[in-house]
Design a protein around this motif. Sequence first.
Motif, short mmCIF file in Angstrom:
data_model
loop_
_atom_site.label_atom_id
_atom_site.label_comp_id
_atom_site.label_asym_id
_atom_site.label_seq_id
_atom_site.Cartn_x
_atom_site.Cartn_y
_atom_site.Cartn_z
N ARG A 31 0.93 -1.53 0.16
CA ARG A 31 -0.04 0.19 0.05
C ARG A 31 0.74 1.79 -0.02
NH1 ARG A 31 0.48 1.49 5.22
NH2 ARG A 31 1.22 0.28 6.43
N GLN A 32 0.29 2.02 -0.14
CA GLN A 32 0.79 3.71 -0.38
C GLN A 32 1.26 4.28 1.46
OE1 GLN A 32 1.69 5.57 -3.06
NE2 GLN A 32 1.02 6.71 -2.84
N ALA A 33 2.12 4.29 1.13
CA ALA A 33 2.72 4.68 2.60
C ALA A 33 2.17 6.05 3.68
CB ALA A 33 4.47 4.88 3.01
N VAL A 70 5.41 6.29 -2.38
CA VAL A 70 5.94 5.71 -1.83
C VAL A 70 5.49 4.91 -1.13
CG1 VAL A 70 7.29 6.30 0.21
CG2 VAL A 70 6.91 8.66 -1.29
N MET A 71 5.91 3.65 -1.15
CA MET A 71 4.96 2.72 -0.94
C MET A 71 5.95 1.44 0.34
SD MET A 71 3.80 1.53 -4.80
CE MET A 71 1.93 2.03 -5.02
N VAL A 72 5.15 0.73 0.91
CA VAL A 72 4.84 -0.30 2.23
C VAL A 72 5.21 -1.30 1.41
CG1 VAL A 72 3.71 0.51 3.57
CG2 VAL A 72 6.07 -0.88 4.35
N ALA A 73 5.27 -3.07 1.81
CA ALA A 73 4.82 -4.21 2.35
C ALA A 73 5.23 -4.41 3.17
CB ALA A 73 5.92 -4.86 0.95
N THR A 74 3.63 -4.81 3.85
CA THR A 74 4.20 -5.18 5.63
C THR A 74 2.88 -7.35 4.92
OG1 THR A 74 1.84 -5.15 5.38
CG2 THR A 74 3.64 -3.71 5.88
N ALA A 82 9.79 -1.69 1.31
CA ALA A 82 9.66 -0.48 0.76
C ALA A 82 10.10 0.00 -0.48
CB ALA A 82 9.89 0.40 1.63
N THR A 83 9.49 1.40 -1.13
CA THR A 83 10.36 1.72 -2.61
C THR A 83 9.53 3.18 -2.90
OG1 THR A 83 9.64 0.72 -4.59
CG2 THR A 83 7.34 1.07 -4.02
N PHE A 118 2.85 -2.73 -8.01
CA PHE A 118 2.13 -2.09 -7.00
C PHE A 118 2.36 -0.99 -8.19
CE2 PHE A 118 -0.02 -5.80 -4.96
CZ PHE A 118 -1.22 -4.21 -4.43
N GLN A 119 3.52 -0.44 -8.11
CA GLN A 119 4.35 0.75 -8.78
C GLN A 119 3.29 0.20 -10.04
OE1 GLN A 119 8.30 0.61 -8.44
NE2 GLN A 119 8.34 3.37 -7.89
#
Length: 267
Positions: A31-33, A70-74, A82-83, A118-119
């Motif tokens: 998701r978006q951070a 600015v994305m995070v994977a949890t 993160a990217t 996702f990007q």
Amino acid sequence: MSVEPGVSQQAVRQAEAAADAAAEAAGVTVRQAEPRDLAAVIGLFERTWGVGHSPDRSMLLALDFAGNTVMVATKAGKPVGATLGFLGWTDGIHLHSHMAAVVPWQRGSGVGYALKLFQRALCLQHGVADMRWTFDPLIRRNAHFNLVKLGAEVVRFLPDFYGRLDDVITGSDRSDRFEVRWRLDSPRTLRALAGELPPVWSGSDSLSLDVDFERLRADDPAEAVRRRDESRTLFQNNLSRGMRPELTENNDYIFTPDVPDRRPAPD
């Protein structure tokens, strides 16, 4: 989400489905951070490149606020990847995917792939059909990931692009980079994401990637410098005459005049 002009609804739906499938396969949520995630994002970047080698919180907050990726994977609620990507317009509007980090115990598990997809989906939702980034051309696994698994293509060689980085990965090595372009809805990309093998590329000049270059840098710096010099000459000579680097079935470079979207020969 509404889709911007220039990208079909079908392409967006397919990209969203591919991103969801990649996240499910990796066992993560992407998701978006949010502002509360930024300390973890900085921690992921600094774990990968070293303390001081991440944008600071205010910069990440501004990029995120402006809508950049600015994305995070949890996983189980904990950040594992993160990217960071931001819009550029050199040679056309595109997303420049600048940084991507995954915790060591999740590397190779598909987290980085899920972040990239996702990007891609977010770009297509906003009518952006082009992503670009740079990578060290001597790191074999990155070459395979970019050119074969994703279907990106090399468009430029950038010798010592960042100057001396002195980070955990590069150390004092020169920061030679390939710039790759990922045409997000191209035949090449769609075949790669479907898991199809690339064609057998024509060409005569080649470069073997038969060593773990990161380990070589640590174990034999002089040999690493020699290989860097050798590759730099080869890359510059071939790209200057219109020959593109692709990967063979053994994941070595071959320099080819073939068009990037060339189809594999039928069986």
